[in-house]
Write an enzyme that holds these catalytic residues in place. Sequence first.
Site, mmCIF file in Angstrom:
data_model
loop_
_atom_site.group_PDB
_atom_site.id
_atom_site.type_symbol
_atom_site.label_atom_id
_atom_site.label_comp_id
_atom_site.label_asym_id
_atom_site.label_seq_id
_atom_site.Cartn_x
_atom_site.Cartn_y
_atom_site.Cartn_z
ATOM 1 N N SER A 31 0.885 -1.174 0.000
ATOM 2 C CA SER A 31 0.000 0.000 0.000
ATOM 3 C C SER A 31 0.913 1.210 0.000
ATOM 4 C CB SER A 31 -0.844 -0.008 1.277
ATOM 5 O OG SER A 31 -1.438 1.254 1.502
ATOM 6 N N TYR A 76 -1.968 -1.375 10.383
ATOM 7 C CA TYR A 76 -1.939 -1.459 8.917
ATOM 8 C C TYR A 76 -0.616 -0.884 8.381
ATOM 9 C CZ TYR A 76 -3.935 -1.120 4.162
ATOM 10 O OH TYR A 76 -4.196 -1.246 2.815
HETATM 11 P P1 NAD Z 1 -11.398 -6.171 -0.056
HETATM 12 O O1 NAD Z 1 -11.996 -6.082 1.301
HETATM 13 O O2 NAD Z 1 -12.228 -5.822 -1.257
HETATM 14 O O3 NAD Z 1 -10.817 -7.630 -0.318
HETATM 15 C C1 NAD Z 1 -10.064 -8.292 0.641
HETATM 16 C C2 NAD Z 1 -9.985 -9.738 0.255
HETATM 17 O O4 NAD Z 1 -9.256 -10.421 1.272
HETATM 18 C C3 NAD Z 1 -11.363 -10.424 0.164
HETATM 19 O O5 NAD Z 1 -11.330 -11.398 -0.856
HETATM 20 C C4 NAD Z 1 -11.493 -11.075 1.539
HETATM 21 O O6 NAD Z 1 -12.363 -12.197 1.541
HETATM 22 C C5 NAD Z 1 -10.047 -11.492 1.756
HETATM 23 N N1 NAD Z 1 -9.723 -11.747 3.135
HETATM 24 C C6 NAD Z 1 -9.914 -10.953 4.216
HETATM 25 N N2 NAD Z 1 -9.481 -11.575 5.325
HETATM 26 C C7 NAD Z 1 -9.013 -12.791 4.931
HETATM 27 C C8 NAD Z 1 -8.450 -13.890 5.606
HETATM 28 N N3 NAD Z 1 -8.288 -13.892 6.948
HETATM 29 N N4 NAD Z 1 -8.100 -14.969 4.883
HETATM 30 C C9 NAD Z 1 -8.289 -15.011 3.537
HETATM 31 N N5 NAD Z 1 -8.825 -13.988 2.856
HETATM 32 C C10 NAD Z 1 -9.174 -12.897 3.542
HETATM 33 O O7 NAD Z 1 -10.082 -5.279 0.023
HETATM 34 P P2 NAD Z 1 -9.131 -4.649 -1.086
HETATM 35 O O8 NAD Z 1 -9.275 -3.169 -0.971
HETATM 36 O O9 NAD Z 1 -9.305 -5.300 -2.401
HETATM 37 O O10 NAD Z 1 -7.735 -5.013 -0.455
HETATM 38 C C11 NAD Z 1 -6.854 -5.966 -1.022
HETATM 39 C C12 NAD Z 1 -5.429 -5.625 -0.617
HETATM 40 O O11 NAD Z 1 -5.089 -4.349 -1.144
HETATM 41 C C13 NAD Z 1 -5.232 -5.531 0.902
HETATM 42 O O12 NAD Z 1 -3.982 -6.091 1.246
HETATM 43 C C14 NAD Z 1 -5.238 -4.040 1.150
HETATM 44 O O13 NAD Z 1 -4.500 -3.711 2.278
HETATM 45 C C15 NAD Z 1 -4.567 -3.550 -0.115
HETATM 46 N N6 NAD Z 1 -4.800 -2.146 -0.408
HETATM 47 C C16 NAD Z 1 -6.072 -1.670 -0.594
HETATM 48 C C17 NAD Z 1 -6.234 -0.329 -0.875
HETATM 49 C C18 NAD Z 1 -7.586 0.280 -1.122
HETATM 50 O O14 NAD Z 1 -7.670 1.511 -1.224
HETATM 51 N N7 NAD Z 1 -8.640 -0.492 -1.256
HETATM 52 C C19 NAD Z 1 -5.137 0.529 -0.956
HETATM 53 C C20 NAD Z 1 -3.874 -0.004 -0.755
HETATM 54 C C21 NAD Z 1 -3.722 -1.338 -0.486
#
Ligand code: NAD
Length: 256
Positions: A138, A151
């Site tokens: 991130s 985080y």
């Molecule tokens: P999201 O909530 O849409 O998806 C998260 C995914 O992880 C889902 O498929 C969920 O079922 C799965 N998950 C959660 N806990 C779990 C566990 N214990 N075991 C297995 N699967 C699990 O979130 P996202 O925004 O797509 O985030 C995905 C990644 O991107 C994360 O690592 C997040 O930190 C990172 N990220 C997101 C953003 C943003 O703005 N959305 C920005 C930077 C980084």
Amino acid sequence: MLAGKTALVTGSTSGIGLGIAKALARQGAHIVLNGFGDHEGPRKEVEALGVKVGYHGADMSKPAEIEAMMAYAAQTFGRVDILVNNAGIQHVARVEDFPVERWDAIMAINLSSAFHTSRLALPAMRAANWGRIINVASVHGLVGSAEKSAYVAAKHGIVGLTKVTALETATTGVTCNAICPGWVLTPLVQKQVDAKAAALGLSNDEATRRLLGEKEPSMQFTTPEELGELAVFFCSPAGNNVRGVAWNMDGGWAAQ
Ligand code: NAD
């Protein structure tokens, strides 16, 4: 470009993980999905791209379940060629109010799971002299924000793990890199928009505008599709000597 290869994407039933899984599938890679909630819908979306799709529901906070998932992927597809460590959760609170259980869960899911999948995937990648490990960090792997201690610590940690993995594989055909998105409008971020709207009595649109305005100079969300294309680049021949980078796609967030 990736025909005959297999990609395992953790947390790919939603959001960024599903976007990356689909981008890799469009290049011909077979996909192992993982994550909670409905997985039949995502499976059909990826299968429609003409590749084989597996699913394992391992909880990324549980090392034994991660081992079972990696064994399932090896048995079903032969080998994991591309590992995308994407599963992640968020919790927002000041350090002194941060629930200990949430700290432990974020460390386990956002950081330690990538150690476990990587240690289990690397032997076969080394044997094949080809592999890609892509860690979804991130912009919070590069800079901090208040009320996101676990985080930010976990994401800085995964950038460190990325560098070490890249160094240990530097003379091989295995690479390891991190992707550092700014805001992406997924369920993880919509919860933060909802919290802002509720706390300040704002409409969804106004809360979204303020969320972007606080951090992201472009005032635009990065999309899962754009992040998927960056993952494809890391997997392409042009990415052969890209090692240990933390590549932000953050609308200028970290440039400030
Ligand atoms: P999201 O909530 O849409 O998806 C998260 C995914 O992880 C889902 O498929 C969920 O079922 C799965 N998950 C959660 N806990 C779990 C566990 N214990 N075991 C297995 N699967 C699990 O979130 P996202 O925004 O797509 O985030 C995905 C990644 O991107 C994360 O690592 C997040 O930190 C990172 N990220 C997101 C953003 C943003 O703005 N959305 C920005 C930077 C980084």
